[in-house]
Write a protein that holds these residues in place. Structure first.
Motif, PDB file in Angstrom:
ATOM      1  N   THR A 220      -4.537  16.795  -5.744  1.00  0.00           N
ATOM      2  CA  THR A 220      -4.525  16.099  -4.501  1.00  0.00           C
ATOM      3  C   THR A 220      -3.634  14.782  -4.127  1.00  0.00           C
ATOM      4  O   THR A 220      -3.538  15.077  -2.493  1.00  0.00           O
ATOM      5  N   ASN A 221      -2.511  14.255  -4.256  1.00  0.00           N
ATOM      6  CA  ASN A 221      -2.081  13.565  -3.859  1.00  0.00           C
ATOM      7  C   ASN A 221      -0.540  13.693  -4.926  1.00  0.00           C
ATOM      8  O   ASN A 221      -0.198  13.051  -5.672  1.00  0.00           O
ATOM      9  N   PRO A 222      -0.125  14.560  -4.145  1.00  0.00           N
ATOM     10  CA  PRO A 222       1.040  15.489  -4.671  1.00  0.00           C
ATOM     11  C   PRO A 222       2.698  14.275  -3.658  1.00  0.00           C
ATOM     12  O   PRO A 222       3.726  14.496  -4.462  1.00  0.00           O
ATOM     13  N   THR A 223       2.315  13.763  -3.378  1.00  0.00           N
ATOM     14  CA  THR A 223       3.590  12.753  -2.974  1.00  0.00           C
ATOM     15  C   THR A 223       3.090  11.256  -2.953  1.00  0.00           C
ATOM     16  O   THR A 223       3.398   9.964  -2.395  1.00  0.00           O
ATOM     17  N   PHE A 224       2.492  11.086  -4.333  1.00  0.00           N
ATOM     18  CA  PHE A 224       1.841   9.953  -4.954  1.00  0.00           C
ATOM     19  C   PHE A 224       3.373   8.804  -5.118  1.00  0.00           C
ATOM     20  O   PHE A 224       3.150   7.572  -4.654  1.00  0.00           O
ATOM     21  N   LEU A 225       3.953   9.078  -5.471  1.00  0.00           N
ATOM     22  CA  LEU A 225       5.177   8.251  -6.132  1.00  0.00           C
ATOM     23  C   LEU A 225       6.095   7.571  -4.433  1.00  0.00           C
ATOM     24  O   LEU A 225       6.519   7.219  -4.439  1.00  0.00           O
ATOM     25  N   ALA A 226       6.071   9.295  -3.731  1.00  0.00           N
ATOM     26  CA  ALA A 226       7.132   8.506  -3.230  1.00  0.00           C
ATOM     27  C   ALA A 226       6.569   8.031  -1.778  1.00  0.00           C
ATOM     28  O   ALA A 226       7.312   7.022  -1.238  1.00  0.00           O
ATOM     29  N   ASP A 227       4.902   8.154  -1.828  1.00  0.00           N
ATOM     30  CA  ASP A 227       4.233   6.644  -0.966  1.00  0.00           C
ATOM     31  C   ASP A 227       4.158   5.703  -1.008  1.00  0.00           C
ATOM     32  O   ASP A 227       4.713   4.724  -0.610  1.00  0.00           O
ATOM     33  N   VAL A 228       4.698   4.994  -2.547  1.00  0.00           N
ATOM     34  CA  VAL A 228       4.426   4.385  -3.233  1.00  0.00           C
ATOM     35  C   VAL A 228       6.532   3.783  -3.170  1.00  0.00           C
ATOM     36  O   VAL A 228       6.110   2.678  -2.859  1.00  0.00           O
ATOM     37  N   ILE A 229       6.911   4.306  -3.456  1.00  0.00           N
ATOM     38  CA  ILE A 229       9.069   3.991  -3.012  1.00  0.00           C
ATOM     39  C   ILE A 229       8.973   3.656  -1.663  1.00  0.00           C
ATOM     40  O   ILE A 229       9.295   2.766  -1.805  1.00  0.00           O
TER      41      ILE A 229
END
Length: 373
Positions: A220-229
């Protein structure tokens, strides 16, 4: 067109950064890589198939180094993030590629020292090429569990020199593990704050005071690492080049001191010596930490071989020899405390077998001097 000059006191916009995540087995680090922005995964570890429905990005199934080395800028143009999974397997792939040439191999089949250095250079040049092209780079690594006295330490499962090189070039580095919440549930968390139990870097100011970023359900959070970066880049882009350099230099020093403290053998010291940067802002501090650890370990530096050498193995007196030595001391009217003070020891058990004859002569001489006095 006039050259654009950015003054030293103004932020320098960073478009691409290096992220380094290492984790315990089975925590979904490969799946997490696919949540980066427009990710392409270089599957050196051959584990992308295990991500199932969470594989949302392109994959290069690397069988040999040329599969990656021959990719063109046009091949990578559709992607914003290159995920190296895992960095340890990537380095092994480069070494295997070099071993195809007989000139790079020793008689026993192992890679020559010069070729190992070439492998490191190929690795660094390739990463620099990706960064120069504007790609974010995510390194994924397995975590290793090491013991330092009573302290268990988790760090990337990578050789010392390469490990230290990645510490240096990474902008953010985190340890992915599981913890038990107050409700008794297991949760995944990435710790970007360095501490005695693990290595980390946090130039991106992630996780606030604790440096902890909790990992949500990636379905449900498919952009997790993109958001962290993105969060890390946004933070870095608020700082001046001097501030960024100061933070990274201090983190380099902290990781270096920690690595020195964890060194157990002369080989560890040799890897640290090879990776030390004489141009680094804290070079003198790093060298002091290295020499102190060498002294604590009893290691010596062989100038001819230009390498650290482990102390000779200690062979102490057995119980029978200790009893005989105590009797020898008693016969001369002395006690163990007086003898130890004379020899500069804390206990007779610190005497080596090879020293026994010389120690007895010293004890005889001490007894004679006491009688004369």
């Amino acid at each position: 067109m006039a050259l654009q000059v950015i003054p030293a006191d103004q932020p320098l916009q960073v478009s691409a950064i290096i992220t380094y995540i290492y984790a315990d087995p089975g925590l979904g680090k490969t799946s997490m890589g696919f949540t980066a922005d427009k990710a392409i995964s270089f599957d050196f570890d051959k584990g992308a198939h295990r991500t199932g429905e969470l594989r949302r990005g392109a994959v290069v199934q690397v069988k040999q180094w040329s599969d990656v080395a021959n990719l063109t800028p046009q091949d990578l143009a559709p992607y914003n993030t290159v995920v190296i999974d895992t960095v340890g397997a990537m380095l092994e792939s480069i070494k295997t590629h070099l071993m195809m040439s007989a000139t790079n191999k020793q008689k026993d089949g192992s890679l020559k020292l010069k070729a190992q250095g070439l492998a490191n250079n190929i690795f660094k040049q390739y990463v620099n090429t990706l960064i120069a092209s504007g790609k974010d780079v995510v390194f994924i690594a397995h975590a290793s569990e090491d013991q330092n006295g009573d302290q268990v330490i988790y760090r990337p499962d990578l050789g010392g020199k390469n490990r230290n090189e990645l510490y240096r070039i990474a902008d953010i580095m985190g340890y992915l593990t599981t913890v038990t919440t107050g409700e008794g549930k297991n949760a995944r968390v990435i710790s970007f704050k360095p501490c005695p139990t693990h290595h980390a870097k946090n130039a991106g100011g992630l996780g606030g005071e604790t440096g902890e970023v909790w990992v949500p359900d990636l379905k449900t959070n498919p952009t997790f690492l993109a958001d962290v970066i993105k969060q890390a880049k946004d933070h870095i882009n608020t700082m001046t080049p001097e501030q960024i350099a100061a933070i990274k230099a201090q983190e380099d020093l902290d990781n270096w001191v920690q690595s020195c403290a964890e060194a157990q053998y002369a080989s560890d010291l040799n890897q640290l010596t090879e990776s030390i940067d004489s141009e680094h802002q804290y070079y003198k501090n790093m060298r002091v930490a290295l020499l102190k650890r060498a002294a604590d370990m009893g290691c010596t530096f062989d100038k001819e071989r230009k390498s650290w050498v482990d102390p000779a193995e200690f062979f102490g007196l057995d119980d029978e020899q200790l009893a005989a030595l105590q009797e020898f001391i008693d016969e001369r009217g002395l006690d163990a405390k007086t003898v130890c003070e004379h020899l500069g020891l804390d206990a007779l058990s610190q005497i080596e077998v090879k020293q026994l004859d010389g120690v007895k002569k010293d004890i005889d001489q001490l007894a004679k001097e006491i009688i004369k006095a």
